[in-house]
Design a protein around this motif. Structure first.
Motif, PDB file in Angstrom:
ATOM      1  N   LYS A  29      25.816  31.988  17.769  1.00 17.40           N
ATOM      2  CA  LYS A  29      24.428  31.558  17.602  1.00 17.40           C
ATOM      3  C   LYS A  29      24.269  30.441  16.568  1.00 17.40           C
ATOM      4  O   LYS A  29      23.170  29.974  16.323  1.00 17.40           O
ATOM      5  CB  LYS A  29      23.563  32.752  17.187  1.00 17.40           C
ATOM      6  N   SER A  30      25.344  30.015  15.960  1.00 10.12           N
ATOM      7  CA  SER A  30      25.279  28.992  14.917  1.00 10.12           C
ATOM      8  C   SER A  30      24.929  27.626  15.498  1.00 10.12           C
ATOM      9  O   SER A  30      25.312  27.296  16.622  1.00 10.12           O
ATOM     10  CB  SER A  30      26.609  28.903  14.175  1.00 10.12           C
ATOM     11  N   GLU A  31      24.201  26.831  14.687  1.00  8.34           N
ATOM     12  CA  GLU A  31      23.793  25.488  15.095  1.00  8.34           C
ATOM     13  C   GLU A  31      23.923  24.541  13.911  1.00  8.34           C
ATOM     14  O   GLU A  31      23.615  24.912  12.778  1.00  8.34           O
ATOM     15  CB  GLU A  31      22.328  25.485  15.542  1.00  8.34           C
ATOM     16  N   LEU A  32      24.344  23.313  14.186  1.00  8.91           N
ATOM     17  CA  LEU A  32      24.428  22.266  13.181  1.00  8.91           C
ATOM     18  C   LEU A  32      23.177  21.405  13.292  1.00  8.91           C
ATOM     19  O   LEU A  32      22.846  20.925  14.389  1.00  8.91           O
ATOM     20  CB  LEU A  32      25.691  21.423  13.405  1.00  8.91           C
ATOM     21  N   HIS A  33      22.463  21.220  12.166  1.00  8.94           N
ATOM     22  CA  HIS A  33      21.225  20.442  12.160  1.00  8.94           C
ATOM     23  C   HIS A  33      21.327  19.307  11.152  1.00  8.94           C
ATOM     24  O   HIS A  33      21.814  19.499  10.036  1.00  8.94           O
ATOM     25  CB  HIS A  33      20.027  21.320  11.788  1.00  8.94           C
ATOM     26  N   PHE A  34      20.829  18.125  11.553  1.00 10.32           N
ATOM     27  CA  PHE A  34      20.723  16.987  10.641  1.00 10.32           C
ATOM     28  C   PHE A  34      19.378  17.084   9.945  1.00 10.32           C
ATOM     29  O   PHE A  34      18.335  17.144  10.603  1.00 10.32           O
ATOM     30  CB  PHE A  34      20.837  15.659  11.406  1.00 10.32           C
ATOM     31  N   ILE A  35      19.383  17.110   8.599  1.00  4.94           N
ATOM     32  CA  ILE A  35      18.159  17.206   7.819  1.00  4.94           C
ATOM     33  C   ILE A  35      18.049  16.053   6.819  1.00  4.94           C
ATOM     34  O   ILE A  35      17.181  16.069   5.954  1.00  4.94           O
ATOM     35  CB  ILE A  35      18.073  18.561   7.083  1.00  4.94           C
ATOM     36  N   GLY A  36      18.909  15.047   6.957  1.00  7.84           N
ATOM     37  CA  GLY A  36      18.923  13.919   6.031  1.00  7.84           C
ATOM     38  C   GLY A  36      17.828  12.909   6.331  1.00  7.84           C
ATOM     39  O   GLY A  36      16.912  13.152   7.118  1.00  7.84           O
ATOM     40  N   ASP A  37      17.948  11.743   5.722  1.00  4.48           N
ATOM     41  CA  ASP A  37      16.975  10.669   5.875  1.00  4.48           C
ATOM     42  C   ASP A  37      17.270   9.887   7.159  1.00  4.48           C
ATOM     43  O   ASP A  37      18.317   9.232   7.254  1.00  4.48           O
ATOM     44  CB  ASP A  37      17.039   9.738   4.665  1.00  4.48           C
ATOM     45  N   PRO A  38      16.381   9.906   8.143  1.00  5.69           N
ATOM     46  CA  PRO A  38      16.642   9.198   9.398  1.00  5.69           C
ATOM     47  C   PRO A  38      16.597   7.673   9.261  1.00  5.69           C
ATOM     48  O   PRO A  38      16.980   6.963  10.180  1.00  5.69           O
ATOM     49  CB  PRO A  38      15.545   9.701  10.337  1.00  5.69           C
ATOM     50  N   LYS A  39      16.176   7.174   8.105  1.00  5.10           N
ATOM     51  CA  LYS A  39      16.122   5.724   7.895  1.00  5.10           C
ATOM     52  C   LYS A  39      17.404   5.177   7.285  1.00  5.10           C
ATOM     53  O   LYS A  39      17.609   3.980   7.237  1.00  5.10           O
ATOM     54  CB  LYS A  39      14.930   5.368   7.003  1.00  5.10           C
ATOM     55  N   LYS A  40      18.275   6.079   6.804  1.00  3.09           N
ATOM     56  CA  LYS A  40      19.528   5.658   6.170  1.00  3.09           C
ATOM     57  C   LYS A  40      20.663   5.623   7.183  1.00  3.09           C
ATOM     58  O   LYS A  40      20.665   6.349   8.162  1.00  3.09           O
ATOM     59  CB  LYS A  40      19.896   6.605   5.028  1.00  3.09           C
ATOM     60  N   VAL A  41      21.634   4.772   6.882  1.00  6.90           N
ATOM     61  CA  VAL A  41      22.843   4.673   7.705  1.00  6.90           C
ATOM     62  C   VAL A  41      23.924   5.515   7.039  1.00  6.90           C
ATOM     63  O   VAL A  41      24.152   5.429   5.833  1.00  6.90           O
ATOM     64  CB  VAL A  41      23.308   3.201   7.829  1.00  6.90           C
ATOM     65  N   TYR A  42      24.563   6.342   7.853  1.00  5.93           N
ATOM     66  CA  TYR A  42      25.630   7.218   7.373  1.00  5.93           C
ATOM     67  C   TYR A  42      26.905   6.916   8.133  1.00  5.93           C
ATOM     68  O   TYR A  42      26.874   6.487   9.275  1.00  5.93           O
ATOM     69  CB  TYR A  42      25.267   8.689   7.590  1.00  5.93           C
ATOM     70  N   LYS A  43      28.037   7.171   7.482  1.00  6.64           N
ATOM     71  CA  LYS A  43      29.329   7.069   8.149  1.00  6.64           C
ATOM     72  C   LYS A  43      29.941   8.463   8.148  1.00  6.64           C
ATOM     73  O   LYS A  43      30.180   9.039   7.092  1.00  6.64           O
ATOM     74  CB  LYS A  43      30.246   6.073   7.450  1.00  6.64           C
ATOM     75  N   LEU A  44      30.138   9.024   9.356  1.00  2.84           N
ATOM     76  CA  LEU A  44      30.671  10.372   9.530  1.00  2.84           C
ATOM     77  C   LEU A  44      32.138  10.301   9.914  1.00  2.84           C
ATOM     78  O   LEU A  44      32.516   9.510  10.779  1.00  2.84           O
ATOM     79  CB  LEU A  44      29.928  11.094  10.650  1.00  2.84           C
ATOM     80  N   TYR A  45      32.949  11.124   9.265  1.00  7.08           N
ATOM     81  CA  TYR A  45      34.359  11.286   9.601  1.00  7.08           C
ATOM     82  C   TYR A  45      34.546  12.748   9.997  1.00  7.08           C
ATOM     83  O   TYR A  45      34.197  13.647   9.238  1.00  7.08           O
ATOM     84  CB  TYR A  45      35.263  10.977   8.398  1.00  7.08           C
ATOM     85  N   LEU A  46      35.113  12.988  11.167  1.00  9.91           N
ATOM     86  CA  LEU A  46      35.266  14.341  11.683  1.00  9.91           C
ATOM     87  C   LEU A  46      36.722  14.592  12.034  1.00  9.91           C
ATOM     88  O   LEU A  46      37.332  13.826  12.775  1.00  9.91           O
ATOM     89  CB  LEU A  46      34.387  14.501  12.932  1.00  9.91           C
ATOM     90  N   ARG A  47      37.286  15.678  11.475  1.00  9.89           N
ATOM     91  CA  ARG A  47      38.659  16.086  11.774  1.00  9.89           C
ATOM     92  C   ARG A  47      38.646  17.537  12.220  1.00  9.89           C
ATOM     93  O   ARG A  47      37.859  18.330  11.736  1.00  9.89           O
ATOM     94  CB  ARG A  47      39.544  15.936  10.533  1.00  9.89           C
ATOM     95  N   PHE A  48      39.557  17.884  13.114  1.00  7.60           N
ATOM     96  CA  PHE A  48      39.683  19.255  13.601  1.00  7.60           C
ATOM     97  C   PHE A  48      41.025  19.820  13.184  1.00  7.60           C
ATOM     98  O   PHE A  48      42.013  19.104  13.143  1.00  7.60           O
ATOM     99  CB  PHE A  48      39.568  19.312  15.128  1.00  7.60           C
ATOM    100  N   TYR A  49      41.033  21.131  12.928  1.00 12.33           N
ATOM    101  CA  TYR A  49      42.249  21.810  12.495  1.00 12.33           C
ATOM    102  C   TYR A  49      42.463  23.088  13.281  1.00 12.33           C
ATOM    103  O   TYR A  49      41.506  23.720  13.716  1.00 12.33           O
ATOM    104  CB  TYR A  49      42.175  22.138  11.003  1.00 12.33           C
ATOM    105  N   ASP A  50      43.735  23.475  13.401  1.00 12.07           N
ATOM    106  CA  ASP A  50      44.169  24.755  13.930  1.00 12.07           C
ATOM    107  C   ASP A  50      43.706  25.049  15.344  1.00 12.07           C
ATOM    108  O   ASP A  50      42.664  25.636  15.562  1.00 12.07           O
ATOM    109  CB  ASP A  50      43.708  25.906  13.030  1.00 12.07           C
ATOM    110  N   LYS A  51      44.517  24.657  16.270  1.00  8.37           N
ATOM    111  CA  LYS A  51      44.231  25.068  17.643  1.00  8.37           C
ATOM    112  C   LYS A  51      44.401  26.574  17.718  1.00  8.37           C
ATOM    113  O   LYS A  51      45.362  27.122  17.191  1.00  8.37           O
ATOM    114  CB  LYS A  51      45.169  24.372  18.623  1.00  8.37           C
ATOM    115  N   GLU A  52      43.469  27.235  18.352  1.00 10.71           N
ATOM    116  CA  GLU A  52      43.508  28.692  18.434  1.00 10.71           C
ATOM    117  C   GLU A  52      44.295  29.135  19.661  1.00 10.71           C
ATOM    118  O   GLU A  52      43.958  28.764  20.779  1.00 10.71           O
ATOM    119  CB  GLU A  52      42.083  29.247  18.519  1.00 10.71           C
ATOM    120  N   ASN A  53      45.327  29.902  19.458  1.00 17.01           N
ATOM    121  CA  ASN A  53      46.145  30.450  20.548  1.00 17.01           C
ATOM    122  C   ASN A  53      46.589  29.384  21.544  1.00 17.01           C
ATOM    123  O   ASN A  53      46.571  29.586  22.744  1.00 17.01           O
ATOM    124  CB  ASN A  53      45.377  31.560  21.284  1.00 17.01           C
TER     125      ASN A  53
END
Length: 154
Positions: free
Chosen positions: A115-139
């Motif tokens: 049931k978890s959800e990720l929500h953006f609550i920051g400033d929609p007028k600002k520019v952000y740089k997101l870096y996303l990494r994944f770890y540990d493949k499950e089984n």
């Protein structure tokens, strides 16, 4: 009446949903945008995905696979979730999760459920740089169980 002028606006990359290339995308679920992420080699080794731009308030997800139906990381299971680093703990919120902020490490650990959800609550007028990494493949499956989201404010 004068026509409005677009001043120094960088056009957003539009996604042609009839011709989706394999890869990972940022889905602004609440707003209805799907934005491509750029894949690159991470400075810590392995792959990372990058997005630079503005975001809209609301629920977001990282999607991929056929028809963009797979959500990354997989939310349900033992020890699944997000680590939010940089300014990410201030501009993102993981709802319906066990959120633990480490003051010494200056990052947020979010242990998720289905049931978890990720929500953006920051400033929609600002520019952000997101870096996303994944770890540990499950089984040895195709989904990743843990995501590290590092964000810089531009």
């Amino acid at each position: 009446m004068a026509k409005p002028v677009k001043r120094n606006r960088v056009p957003k990359k539009k996604l042609n949903l009839t011709d989706v290339k394999p890869g990972l995308y940022l889905d602004e679920i609440t707003y209805g945008n799907i934005l491509p992420l750029t894949e690159q080699e991470a400075s810590v080794g392995g792959k990372e995905y990058v997005y630079e731009g503005k975001l809209h308030h609301g629920k977001i997800a990282f999607v991929g696979g056929e028809g963009l139906k797979e959500i990354f990381p997989e939310m349900e299971g033992f020890n699944h979730g997000f680590t939010l680093e940089g300014v990410a703990p201030k501009i993102f919120e993981v709802r319906n999760a066990l959120n633990i902020y480490s003051e010494s490490e200056k990052r947020l650990f979010s242990y998720t459920t289905k049931k978890s959800e990720l929500h953006f609550i920051g400033d929609p007028k600002k520019v952000y740089k997101l870096y996303l990494r994944f770890y540990d493949k499950e089984n040895q499956g195709s989904t990743e169980r843990w995501a590290v989201l590092y964000v810089e404010e531009k």
